[in-house]
Design a protein around this motif. Structure first.
Motif: not given
Lengths: 299, 754
Positions: A41-45
């Motif tokens: 999934m999209e994640m920042g880190a």
């Protein structure tokens, strides 16, 4: 920039981007780490990966290493900046409890990548890391190689609002930057991914389009709706005791927030409120994970 | 008692070996702040050692990124202890013979009963044992307390022992003379083995003795910055920077500055202004970011010099801890920089070439911001300020702009400027905050104001507006100069007034040492601008009260405080800052400051002018004589007036109601001098006014010698008091209430004017 020669490295054998990842996998597998896979999934880190967020909680020992593609919409530069991009790769290592020689282990990992530490300027520069959306903070450093930040090193102190008695060390390698160093490239898109293809071949067009989408085209009304719906959904799932699905909805709110932010659609007034909302979800997820919410309910 | 007195005192050493400590923490930990914060290593050690009763010489401390080091000179080998035993009647029987209890108590301390001491206590006489404990035993206990007693802005846990420190502690060396002092902090056990630099592979270094420590470590390439020294307890005990016994202080920071200065000169340039907080921060940072610092120079492409010099300099300093280099005789940058590396790499040129690439990537980013930001004019950004929160209780920055503009108008009127003279200031006020929504300021928050002025110049705003935007945050610190132009000063004043009124008006005033919004600094800046106006401007006669009125009205219903009380708070806040600044500037006595403020604390610019005259007179021999006479006149007249309580004033003086000739004479003289005095005060010729006033002294003196003011006749009494009040006020109202001056025991001569 005609005058410029590439980064100068003294390396045994220059590693391609994929070789670099393989060496890290091998090194950390040798240290007893689970070699895990990126979260889908999209994640920042990598910190958002459940193998970091949840596994840092509680007393059980845990060692893991994995690549995490990371998205930071505001860092988009239309592929014009040699160091910054809106989507890039982190190599994430979690060691719980943090071993006494953890920095030496880290330095050894750099050596396995082919970096001659005697030939370069290595620094540990204070970095008080905080993720307001995850209710997490820790102390550590940015690791600088000749002034280039190649790693973030953090001793977690709190995750999901919970004080940690069993401290994890988090090592986050900036893979592109290390590769640029190793390969002597000035531009991240010039990195050799393997012998035939560059990082740019795989990602440059995507980066330009991604920047345009983040800054110009992302539908703010739609993103706001995503944010609100995922937020409501996460709350609902928490109440139903479905922990990971609830956390996944939190990841969606976080990404929608970042997109809204890149579009300049979050006013300074509402920013703290939105962040506090997500943090509150993260706290509830963390409490549920360690069974603290059960205690609360019973007492 | 055990006899151990022959052993000589020896040095004690404690090295706390850590993973890299934050560079920002080390100055405080070493007591290098001015004045030192009492939370550092030396203070903790002093506290603990004193509590343990350890006799010692100087405490010194040293630091590097990976170690905090404590040395205590001449530590006595034994610590005297005393323990209370049974009371006298239990220790001795009726015949005065020692009991079993006394014997057992003595035995426990290895003493004979005859060696016990009888001492008076609040509960009657008791038996005491005095004995010695080897200092190493006491130090074992003291070590964890010393380490735990150091405070840092943030601390952390790193293992399950639960102990906290700024960063993980990985080794401890503790030596008394040549001997290891066994102790434990968390899971870490003390020993004699230290570590070399990381570049050396952190190789083990065995330390033979406490006094050999510095030399051994320096030989391994480690350089130390020395901190504050604490002398032994006793009279005159103090911390200082130069009490270390014999050996030279370890001044890594100064040595580095010397190297940097020389390298900058070699490049035909100079370092930036060293008297700034930014420079101090950078120098501290590089000092505490390397155990073995090596200075190297590098360069970047000239094409980046078209970016504002401050952007380049800030980017280099903040992002990469690099020193920028200015041309010798201008503020322009050279395309060079200096880096402080950790140790000498095998080929420094390789490292510097890499650093160059990174700063150029940063500059590329700055250029991206510049290009994005200048796509629209500043004017177009003003409306975005409506979504920038100033404070959650105080609305947005956008809402402040019209209020600031209005205050500028009021200030202009207050100092008789024609309306067209404030156009630039009003324009600057409109644009001055617009840079808050630019990417450049988001990236470099410390450059707010400066970036705005750059963009204003880009938009072809008039020069006066550009300058005013640039200086409207000035002065940022006590060292910082005040705005140099009238529009800059006006915007800065109005900005500060508006902020102070707002914060105070919703109850967010500073308390104790807690001043979250920096309001004291804001107010000192305000006072400084009033007393150090730009060339050709005077703020004398400007009523702060009037500005408060206007400001409070503009804020309207946002404020929760009641207006009269709010104004009172604001006045006394500014008054305190004025007193503090006056005192800090010239060490002016509090009494002089009080004297001028007593006469008028609303016009602070005027008060400053009057204070300077008063200070000169007070310091000047011939002037002082007259001043003292004048002050005596003020003192006597004011004292008698103040001694009368509960009257509704004394009305005016009736020349026909005088009883004695002398009072008539005094009044006539005053009537004669009064118009002169008035004119002198009005024209701010204060020296002359004091002289005029002082000529009343012989008459006043004689008056009090012969006349009893409190006459039985009510009208005579009233008339005399009215005259006294009038005389007192004639100078006190317009210059200073000289009765506040410290005059005890001072009697002027009567001769010169009689």
């Amino acid at each position: 920039m005609g005058r410029r020669t590439p980064f100068l490295m003294k390396t045994k054998k220059v590693a391609t981007f994929q070789e670099l990842i393989m060496r890290l996998e091998k090194f950390w597998a040798g240290q007893g780490c689970v070699i895990a896979q990126p979260y889908d999934m999209e994640m920042g880190a990598g910190t958002f990966h459940p193998f970091t967020f949840f596994k840092a909680l509680g007393p059980e020992p845990w060692k893991v290493a994995f690549v995490q593609p990371s998205r930071r919409p505001t860092d988009g530069r239309y592929a014009q900046n040699p160091l910054r991009a809106q989507r890039y790769y982190q190599y994430q290592v979690i060691l719980k409890p943090s071993p006494g020689d953890v920095l030496d282990l880290y330095l050894n990992s750099l050596r396995t990548l082919g970096i001659d530490l005697k030939a370069h300027d290595l620094r540990f520069v204070q970095d008080d890391w905080e993720s307001p959306t995850l209710g997490a903070w820790g102390l550590g450093w940015e690791v600088w190689l000749d002034g280039l930040e190649v790693t973030q090193f953090t001793y977690f102190q709190q995750v999901g609002g919970i004080d940690l008695e069993h401290v994890s060390a988090e090592i986050t390698y900036g893979l592109e930057r290390i590769a640029m160093f190793l390969q002597g490239k000035l531009d991240l898109y010039a990195i050799q991914w393997n012998e035939d293809l560059t990082y740019g071949d795989l990602h440059k067009k995507e980066e330009i389009e991604g920047s345009a989408y983040n800054f110009e085209h992302a539908d703010t009304q739609l993103q706001r709706r995503y944010f609100e719906e995922a937020f409501a959904q996460s709350k609902k799932l928490l109440n139903e005791g479905l922990l990971l699905p609830a956390y996944e909805q939190l990841l969606k709110t976080s990404h929608a927030f970042n997109l809204l932010d890149a579009r300049g659609a979050v006013s300074a007034n509402e920013r703290p409120t939105l962040i506090a909302g997500v943090r509150n979800l993260a706290k509830r997820c963390a409490e549920r994970y360690i069974g603290k919410d059960e205690e609360k309910r019973r007492s | 008692m055990k006899k151990k007195g022959e052993a000589k005192p020896q040095d004690f050493l404690l090295e706390i070996g850590c993973e890299e400590l934050p560079a920002d923490y080390l100055p405080t930990a070493l007591g290098l702040d001015d004045p030192p914060t009492p939370t550092g290593l030396v203070f903790s050690a002093n506290r603990v050692l004193s509590e343990c009763g350890i006799k010692r010489g100087n405490i010194r401390c040293f630091g590097t990124p990976r170690r905090l080091v404590l040395t205590v000179e001449a530590v006595a080998p034994d610590v005297r202890r005393e323990e209370k035993g049974p009371p006298e009647q239990v220790a001795f029987d009726a015949q005065g013979k020692p009991t079993r209890a006394a014997e057992a108590f003595a035995q426990r301390h290895g003493l004979k009963v005859s060696q016990l001491i009888l001492k008076e206590t609040p509960k009657g006489k008791g038996v005491f044992a005095e004995y010695s404990v080897p200092v190493t035993e006491v130090l074992s206990q003291a070590i964890p307390a010393i380490i735990g007693g150091i405070a840092f802005p943030k601390t952390m846990k790193w293992d399950s022992s639960g102990v906290r420190f700024a960063r993980p502690i990985r080794w401890l060396v503790a030596l008394y003379g040549p001997q290891v002092v066994p102790a434990k902090f968390g899971f870490i056990q003390t020993g004699r083995v230290s570590q070399g630099t990381r570049r050396s592979g952190a190789k083990a270094i065995s330390v033979p003795s406490a006094s050999a420590y510095l030399e051994v470590l320096e030989k391994a390439g480690i350089t130390f910055q020395e901190g504050v020294t604490m002398s032994p307890p006793g009279p005159g005990s103090a911390f200082s920077y130069d009490q270390s016994r014999g050996s030279k202080r370890k001044e890594k920071r100064k040595d580095l500055l010397k190297q940097l200065t020389a390298k900058a000169q070699a490049l035909k340039g100079r370092l930036q202004d060293q008297n700034t907080e930014e420079f101090e921060w950078l120098l501290n940072t590089v000092t505490f970011l390397a155990e073995h610092p090596v200075v190297e120079s590098g360069s970047f492409l000239k094409e980046y010099l078209d970016l504002p010099a401050e952007v380049l300099a800030t980017s280099m300093a903040k992002h990469l801890k690099l020193f920028s280099i200015r041309e010798k005789n201008s503020e322009k940058l050279l395309p060079n920089f200096l880096a402080v590396l950790e140790g000498k790499p095998t080929n420094p040129a390789v490292v510097m070439a890499n650093v160059e690439r990174i700063i150029e990537a940063r500059f590329t980013d700055a250029r991206f911001f510049y290009r994005e930001d200048t796509k629209t004019e500043l004017e177009a950004k003003v409306s975005q300020l409506n979504s920038v929160v100033f404070h959650e209780k105080l609305g947005t920055v956008g809402q402040r702009i019209p209020r600031i503009e209005r205050l500028i108008g009021v200030i202009g009127k207050g100092i008789n400027l024609p309306p067209e003279a404030i156009h630039s200031a009003v324009r600057a006020a409109r644009l001055c905050k617009a840079d808050l929504v630019t990417q450049m300021v988001r990236e470099f928050p410390t450059l707010q104001g400066l970036i705005g002025s750059r963009y204003a110049a880009h938009d072809a705003e008039p020069d006066a507006v550009v300058k005013a935007i640039r200086e409207h945050y000035a002065p940022r610190t006590a060292k910082d100069p005040v705005p140099s132009t009238m529009p800059g000063a006006l915007v800065s004043l109005a900005d500060r007034l508006d902020a102070l009124i707002g914060y105070f008006g919703v109850g967010l005033k500073p308390t104790g040492s807690y001043d979250q919004y920096g309001l004291r600094r804001q107010a000192i800046g305000l006072v400084r601008i009033l007393v150090e106006p730009p060339k050709g401007v005077s703020f004398a006669g400007l009523s702060i009260d009037r500005l408060f009125d206007e400001g409070i009205q503009s804020w309207g219903s946002i404020l929760t405080a009641e207006a009269a009380g709010l104004k009172k708070d604001l006045h006394s806040f500014l008054r305190e800052r004025f007193e503090w600044w006056s005192f800090a500037q010239n060490g002016v006595g509090r009494e002089l400051i009080e004297a001028v403020l007593e006469s008028d604390a609303d016009d602070l610019s005027g008060a400053w002018e009057r204070l300077n005259v008063l200070r000169e007179l007070w310091g000047d021999r011939s002037g002082k004589e007259e001043l003292i006479k004048a002050a005596k006149v003020a003192e006597r007249t004011s004292r008698i007036v103040k001694s009368v309580k509960g009257t509704n004033g004394f009305g005016s003086v009736d020349p026909n109601a005088f009883k004695e000739a002398i009072e008539k004479q005094l009044w006539d003289l005053f009537e004669e001098l009064s118009p002169v005095l008035k004119e002198q005060v009005k024209q701010r010729r204060y020296r002359e006014a004091v002289k005029t006033y002082s000529s009343l002294y012989p008459q006043i003196h004689q008056f009090f010698e012969t006349v009893f003011v409190m006459d039985e006749d009510q009208n005579v009494r009233r008339n005399r008091l009215a005259m006294m009040r009038e005389i007192h006020q004639s100078l006190a109202a317009g210059f200073a209430d000289l009765s506040k001056l410290p005059l005890t025991g001072v009697e002027p001569s009567l001769s010169s004017h009689s």
